[in-house]
Design a protein around this motif. Structure first.
Motif, short mmCIF file in Angstrom:
data_model
loop_
_atom_site.label_atom_id
_atom_site.label_comp_id
_atom_site.label_asym_id
_atom_site.label_seq_id
_atom_site.Cartn_x
_atom_site.Cartn_y
_atom_site.Cartn_z
N SER A 27 0.83 -1.21 0.00
CA SER A 27 0.00 0.00 0.00
C SER A 27 0.86 1.25 0.00
O SER A 27 1.52 1.57 0.97
CB SER A 27 -0.90 0.01 1.23
N ILE A 30 -3.34 5.69 -2.04
CA ILE A 30 -4.67 5.63 -1.47
C ILE A 30 -5.55 6.57 -2.29
O ILE A 30 -5.16 7.70 -2.57
CB ILE A 30 -4.67 6.07 0.00
N SER A 36 -7.56 16.89 -1.79
CA SER A 36 -6.68 16.28 -0.80
C SER A 36 -5.34 15.93 -1.43
O SER A 36 -4.28 16.14 -0.82
CB SER A 36 -7.34 15.03 -0.22
N LYS A 40 -1.67 17.45 -0.26
CA LYS A 40 -0.54 16.64 0.17
C LYS A 40 0.68 16.85 -0.70
O LYS A 40 1.79 17.02 -0.22
CB LYS A 40 -0.90 15.16 0.21
N PRO A 45 4.96 13.00 6.31
CA PRO A 45 4.09 13.19 7.48
C PRO A 45 4.48 14.35 8.40
O PRO A 45 3.66 14.81 9.18
CB PRO A 45 4.17 11.86 8.22
N LYS A 49 -0.63 15.76 7.20
CA LYS A 49 -1.36 14.62 7.76
C LYS A 49 -2.77 14.65 7.19
O LYS A 49 -3.30 15.72 6.89
CB LYS A 49 -1.44 14.73 9.28
N PRO A 50 -3.41 13.49 7.06
CA PRO A 50 -4.81 13.49 6.62
C PRO A 50 -5.66 14.35 7.57
O PRO A 50 -5.43 14.34 8.78
CB PRO A 50 -5.22 12.02 6.72
N VAL A 55 -7.96 8.31 10.52
CA VAL A 55 -7.16 7.47 9.62
C VAL A 55 -5.65 7.64 9.85
O VAL A 55 -4.85 7.05 9.14
CB VAL A 55 -7.51 7.74 8.13
N HIS A 56 -5.26 8.43 10.85
CA HIS A 56 -3.83 8.65 11.10
C HIS A 56 -3.08 7.36 11.38
O HIS A 56 -1.96 7.17 10.93
CB HIS A 56 -3.63 9.64 12.24
N TYR A 59 -2.66 5.48 8.11
CA TYR A 59 -1.74 6.24 7.26
C TYR A 59 -0.29 6.06 7.74
O TYR A 59 0.60 5.76 6.94
CB TYR A 59 -2.13 7.72 7.29
N GLN A 62 0.98 2.44 7.09
CA GLN A 62 1.26 2.21 5.67
C GLN A 62 2.54 2.92 5.26
O GLN A 62 3.36 2.37 4.52
CB GLN A 62 0.09 2.66 4.81
N TRP A 63 2.72 4.14 5.73
CA TRP A 63 3.92 4.92 5.39
C TRP A 63 5.17 4.17 5.85
O TRP A 63 6.13 4.02 5.10
CB TRP A 63 3.84 6.30 6.04
#
Length: 89
Positions: A27, A30, A36, A40, A45, A49-50, A55-56, A59, A62-63
């Motif tokens: 992943s 997204i 959005s 970004k 990060p 951030k979202p 969802v942090h 996120y 996955q990062w």
């Protein structure tokens, strides 16, 4: 892609960069809204951030997984931001 380049992908072969860009198993992309995505850009990060704090955790995980899987470097500010997101999980 830009963040990966700055974190070590610049030393990869073309084949490895293509694998990274097209890997559907790990992943790294997204689906998000256009606004959005523009917000970004290529920020890590520490800089973005979202907006949805729920969802942090996903996120950040996955990062970290992508960075680990591909052996990409993690800057201190990036690590701090990721740790803060994970601490709130």
């Amino acid at each position: 892609m830009s963040e990966a380049w700055k974190s070590g992908a610049s030393g990869w072969t073309t084949a490895k960069r293509q694998e990274f860009a097209n890997n559907l198993t790990i992943s790294q992309l997204i689906a998000v809204s256009a606004s959005s995505n523009r917000s970004k850009g290529d920020k890590d990060p520490a800089s973005w951030k979202p907006t949805n704090a729920s969802v942090h955790c996903v996120y950040a995980r996955q990062w970290i997984w992508v960075k680990h899987t591909y052996g990409l470097s993690l800057q201190t500010t990036e690590k701090t931001a990721l740790q803060q997101m994970l601490d709130a999980c």
